[in-house]
Design a protein around this motif. Structure first.
Motif, PDB file in Angstrom:
ATOM      1  N   ARG A 131      21.852 -63.297   6.264  1.00  0.00           N
ATOM      2  CA  ARG A 131      20.418 -63.420   6.475  1.00  0.00           C
ATOM      3  C   ARG A 131      20.150 -64.294   7.699  1.00  0.00           C
ATOM      4  NH1 ARG A 131      20.486 -59.820   3.526  1.00  0.00           N
ATOM      5  NH2 ARG A 131      19.365 -59.471   1.552  1.00  0.00           N
ATOM      6  N   THR A 132      19.143 -63.910   8.476  1.00  0.00           N
ATOM      7  CA  THR A 132      18.784 -64.689   9.655  1.00  0.00           C
ATOM      8  C   THR A 132      18.443 -66.123   9.288  1.00  0.00           C
ATOM      9  OG1 THR A 132      17.937 -62.686  10.723  1.00  0.00           O
ATOM     10  CG2 THR A 132      17.215 -64.794  11.624  1.00  0.00           C
ATOM     11  N   GLY A 133      17.772 -66.321   8.138  1.00  0.00           N
ATOM     12  CA  GLY A 133      17.359 -67.649   7.720  1.00  0.00           C
ATOM     13  C   GLY A 133      18.504 -68.597   7.438  1.00  0.00           C
ATOM     14  N   GLN A 134      19.727 -68.071   7.260  1.00  0.00           N
ATOM     15  CA  GLN A 134      20.876 -68.942   7.001  1.00  0.00           C
ATOM     16  C   GLN A 134      21.313 -69.723   8.234  1.00  0.00           C
ATOM     17  OE1 GLN A 134      23.212 -65.490   5.163  1.00  0.00           O
ATOM     18  NE2 GLN A 134      24.068 -67.239   4.077  1.00  0.00           N
ATOM     19  N   GLN A 135      20.945 -69.276   9.415  1.00  0.00           N
ATOM     20  CA  GLN A 135      21.468 -69.919  10.620  1.00  0.00           C
ATOM     21  C   GLN A 135      20.340 -70.453  11.493  1.00  0.00           C
ATOM     22  OE1 GLN A 135      21.250 -68.236  13.893  1.00  0.00           O
ATOM     23  NE2 GLN A 135      19.887 -66.769  12.936  1.00  0.00           N
ATOM     24  N   THR A 136      19.237 -70.876  10.853  1.00  0.00           N
ATOM     25  CA  THR A 136      18.146 -71.467  11.614  1.00  0.00           C
ATOM     26  C   THR A 136      18.247 -72.985  11.680  1.00  0.00           C
ATOM     27  OG1 THR A 136      16.807 -71.323   9.591  1.00  0.00           O
ATOM     28  CG2 THR A 136      16.502 -69.601  11.238  1.00  0.00           C
ATOM     29  N   SER A 137      19.346 -73.545  11.169  1.00  0.00           N
ATOM     30  CA  SER A 137      19.551 -74.976  11.292  1.00  0.00           C
ATOM     31  C   SER A 137      20.008 -75.304  12.706  1.00  0.00           C
ATOM     32  CB  SER A 137      20.590 -75.458  10.277  1.00  0.00           C
ATOM     33  OG  SER A 137      20.728 -76.856  10.308  1.00  0.00           O
ATOM     34  N   ASP A 138      20.203 -76.588  12.993  1.00  0.00           N
ATOM     35  CA  ASP A 138      20.601 -77.026  14.332  1.00  0.00           C
ATOM     36  C   ASP A 138      21.998 -76.500  14.673  1.00  0.00           C
ATOM     37  OD1 ASP A 138      18.372 -78.530  13.647  1.00  0.00           O
ATOM     38  OD2 ASP A 138      19.019 -80.239  14.836  1.00  0.00           O
ATOM     39  N   PHE A 139      22.184 -76.099  15.932  1.00  0.00           N
ATOM     40  CA  PHE A 139      23.521 -75.785  16.419  1.00  0.00           C
ATOM     41  C   PHE A 139      24.381 -77.051  16.339  1.00  0.00           C
ATOM     42  CE2 PHE A 139      21.466 -72.454  19.380  1.00  0.00           C
ATOM     43  CZ  PHE A 139      21.622 -71.460  18.423  1.00  0.00           C
TER      44      PHE A 139
END
Length: 774
Positions: A131-139
């Motif tokens: 899901r796109t929402g899984q990787q919206t945290s900080d790089f």
């Protein structure tokens, strides 16, 4: 107003580099360490886009590469900002992370449904994020980001029908070391990061990286004075690499992050004249200034989103001599909670509800989801140059999402106060209030099996053929139950409903092409790709009987021709790609009306196509001065739209031939890096500047004339002062120097008003970062 410090900095940047102003770090940034005698910007970029290490210039795929160093210099910390660095990438921000989406070349899946997958696949260290929402945290500790443009079905699977974002994090070094950096930006934004790593023994090395970031927000809730659109994020990531023998490499990764966001708020941009708006809505929103620049809200329920992401993965690479066997096993968990004010006012209900589409009601939404995924990939890849080079493997993928959603609606149904101007006011003690709510529990499971392979036939040293194929079996199942306190529909809520079911399907995807080395420094290629995206179900809070049908698989035929060149003694790389792709049974969101409120419905929207031309370049003008960037022309439009059965909104032929949402026709980036010739003993001074341009962008597939962002350009600049050994550095940055305001989402809410979401970079701000390497 910009601070006096920022003004002083602007003067410096203008004096040193105004004429050289260039733009956001995009394709082909430095991604591997340069040799000691190499130019300031090396053109030797190694990627793993084909699941093996290759030089970017040897890969017959259009790829944009952004280095982790460049992301750090430009204060690009998440996927939300990455679209500024990659011309063909766009980001759609929803009210919560779970509703965000990415598009490449104008194609992407935008949906609130839990029964559909994204069209752009995100892969971090070999693990697909479902899901796109899984990787919206900080790089965190990024080595490089590779953006593969167009369908990538052979090697990356069904949720890569528009492209892949392949993120590679840094490996621990052999020597013990690390870094600590801290940053401050105007608006009370703070960032702290640190990492330590190195060898634990002759065969084991490890690293541990952590971060914390906080931002008050760029808007205010005038109801209570609270800031909105800010955040507090923190997380840790550990990586361990063991090489017990010369033939075996084991990589173990674990990570955890927690995000708390006081947003994302829907601020009112425009309210269109109507009897209800003129008499009720506009006066209720005072003192908000209702224009395209408004970032404030008037909500009696603060927007809030919380995300927790965690995961573990194990990768085993076994050298078999002529081939390498790789196994990647991964488990990930994602929790998301969200709440929002659905009526956008703090004083509703103020009048007796008329029962019309513009009824005066208070609407509050709360929900959460728990998402678990397990993936297993087993592949083998030839490791030595030979006539037939190959990658082949098996892939298993299972996800389970458990959702709860509540919408509570309060209306004034009767009042003893006198009617004035056709409106009957309400007040406690003299009025009757009725509260209804809908609660939905739903579970969605997706299971996929696939076998894949891709081979390269080296007919001669200069001429190659590529052939890839993937077979996928998919199953999607769901259970849904919505309870309602009302036997009939009320604003934004359908009556009680329950359903369950499952669908299965299978599909083939693959690619075929030719690659020819015209010279040692010029490579030409042509590729045909067959894309496949699995079946879906429209599982969402307001689903009803008409939404239980299957959404057929999305299939595409894509063609790409490209030229990759290295010129002027390899100081310039210049890559060109021309593409065309047509998608049938396109899975897209359609805006509809439920009891007077706008909702979205997933549907097979018919056929769409995208075509265009892309250019990437990286030029080491001197050993101390480089330019990099890219430009693209993309024509992504709707060929034939199929209006969903029973839709309350008229569509069909009216939008045929119109552009796809989130698909600007023109977009370009340029970045300049310059090591200033100041001859300061023991110090280096580097200047970087960046510019991104994007043409007019439409946000609504229904082509609402108010749902667009006009063309804009963003200019950033920065100066970095470092010791010659790079142990200490201090960086100064100005984002959006010309203070150009823009939005990355405008949503029409019926015919009455428009909502906007304003990103952090849509205003000028100044920052400073200090770093210590040890």
């Amino acid at each position: 107003m910009i601070s006096s410090n920022a003004k002083a900095y602007l003067a410096v940047t203008s004096a040193l580099g105004l004429a050289l102003a260039a733009a956001p770090a995009h394709a082909q940034a430095q991604a591997v360490p340069a040799e000691a005698d190499a130019p300031f910007a090396s053109n030797d970029i190694i990627v793993t886009a084909q699941k093996r290490e290759q030089n970017l210039q040897d890969v017959p795929v259009a790829i944009s590469v952004v280095s982790g160093d460049m992301l750090e210099r430009a204060n690009v910390n998440s996927a939300e900002q990455l679209f500024q660095r990659v011309p063909t990438l766009t980001f759609r921000k929803g009210n919560t992370n779970k509703d965000s989406a990415l598009s490449i070349r104008g194609v992407g899946t935008i949906s609130f449904s839990s029964g559909v997958e994204p069209s752009v696949s995100t892969v971090i260290d070999g693990v697909v994020y479902a899901r796109t929402g899984q990787q919206t945290s900080d790089f965190l500790d990024v080595e490089r980001i590779e953006v593969l443009r167009g369908p990538q079905g052979s090697l990356f699977g069904k949720n890569a029908s528009a492209g892949v974002i392949n993120i590679v994090t840094r490996e621990p070094g052999d020597a013990l070391g690390g870094y600590v950096d801290a940053a401050w930006y105007e608006g009370n934004e703070y960032r702290i990061r640190g990492s330590v790593g190195g060898a634990l023994s002759n065969s084991v090395k490890a690293s541990l990286t952590g971060f914390w970031s906080q931002y008050d927000g760029n808007g205010r809730n005038v109801f209570n004075g609270h800031k909105v659109n800010g955040y507090e994020h923190w997380g840790v990531r550990g990586k361990l690499i063991a090489e017990p023998t010369d033939a075996l490499k084991i990589t173990l990764i674990a990570d955890y992050s927690k995000n708390s966001d006081n947003g994302y708020a829907d601020s009112i941009g425009t309210v269109f004249p109507s009897a209800f708006n003129n008499a009720v809505f506009i006066p209720s929103l005072a003192p908000l200034v209702l224009n395209g620049k408004n970032k404030d809200i008037d909500n009696d329920l603060d927007p809030y989103t919380k995300d927790k992401n965690s995961g573990v993965s194990g990768q085993f690479d076994l050298d078999l001599g002529g081939a390498t066997l790789t196994s990647i096993t991964a488990y990930r968990h994602w929790y998301n909670f969200q709440q929002r004010d659905g009526d956008f006012r703090s004083d509703a209900p103020k009048y007796v509800n008329t029962g019309t589409a513009s009824g005066d009601v208070r609407s509050h939404d709360r929900g959460d989801l728990k998402f678990d995924q397990f993936t297993q990939e087993l592949r083998i890849a030839s490791s030595n140059p030979q006539f037939f080079e190959y990658v082949a493997g098996l892939y298993y993928y299972h996800t389970k999402e458990v959702d709860f959603f509540n919408r509570t609606v309060t209306a004034c149904t009767a009042s003893t106060l006198p009617t004035v101007g056709g409106l009957t006011p309400c007040a406690q003690g003299s009025s009757t209030y009725t509260t209804n709510e809908g609660n939905a529990d739903f579970t969605t499971k997706l299971t996929s099996y696939s076998a894949f392979g891709q081979g390269t036939l080296n007919f001669t040293d200069a001429f190659r053929g590529i052939l890839g194929l993937r077979y996928t079996e998919d199953k999607v199942s769901y259970d849904f139950a919505r309870r309602s306190t009302s036997p009939t529909a009320f604003p934004g809520v359908n009556p009680a409903f329950a359903a369950s079911g499952s669908i299965k399907d299978h599909g083939w995807s693959g690619n075929a092409g030719l690659q020819y080395d015209v010279t040692d420094d010029v490579m030409a290629y042509g590729m045909y790709t067959r894309g496949y995206k699995g079946p879906a179900l429209n599982v969402f809070f307001n689903m009803q009987a008409r939404d239980t049908g299957r959404i057929d698989p999305e299939k595409s035929n894509a063609y790409e021709a490209g030229l990759k060149t290295r010129l002027f003694d390899r100081r310039l790389t210049l890559n060109l790609a021309a593409f065309y792709a047509k998608y049938n049974n396109y899975q897209a969101n359609f805006l509809d009306i439920v009891a007077g409120q706008v909702v979205t419905r997933l549907t097979n929207a018919g056929s769409v196509s995208t075509r265009g031309v892309e250019l990437d370049f990286n030029a080491a003008i001197t050993d101390d001065f480089s330019l990099s960037g890219g430009f693209n022309y993309t024509d992504a439009h709707i060929n034939r739209f199929i209006c969903p059965t029973g839709a309350a909104v008229t569509c069909a032929d009216a939008i045929n031939g119109k552009p796809l949402p989130f698909a600007p026709k023109y977009k370009g980036t340029v970045t300049m890096d310059w090591r200033l010739p100041l001859n300061l003993d023991g110090f280096n001074v580097d200047l970087n500047s960046s510019l991104v341009y994007q043409s007019k962008t439409n946000f609504d597939i229904n082509q609402n004339p108010n749902a667009f962002q006009s063309a804009y350009a963003i200019w950033d600049g920065g100066i970095r002062v470092s010791t010659a050994d790079d142990k200490y550095s201090l960086s100064f940055i100005v984002k959006n120097i010309t203070d150009k305001q823009f939005v990355i989402q405008r949503i029409p809410n019926g015919t009455s008003f428009m909502r906007q979401i304003t990103p952090r970079d849509a205003e000028r701000y100044f920052g400073v970062t200090g770093r210590v390497n040890f």
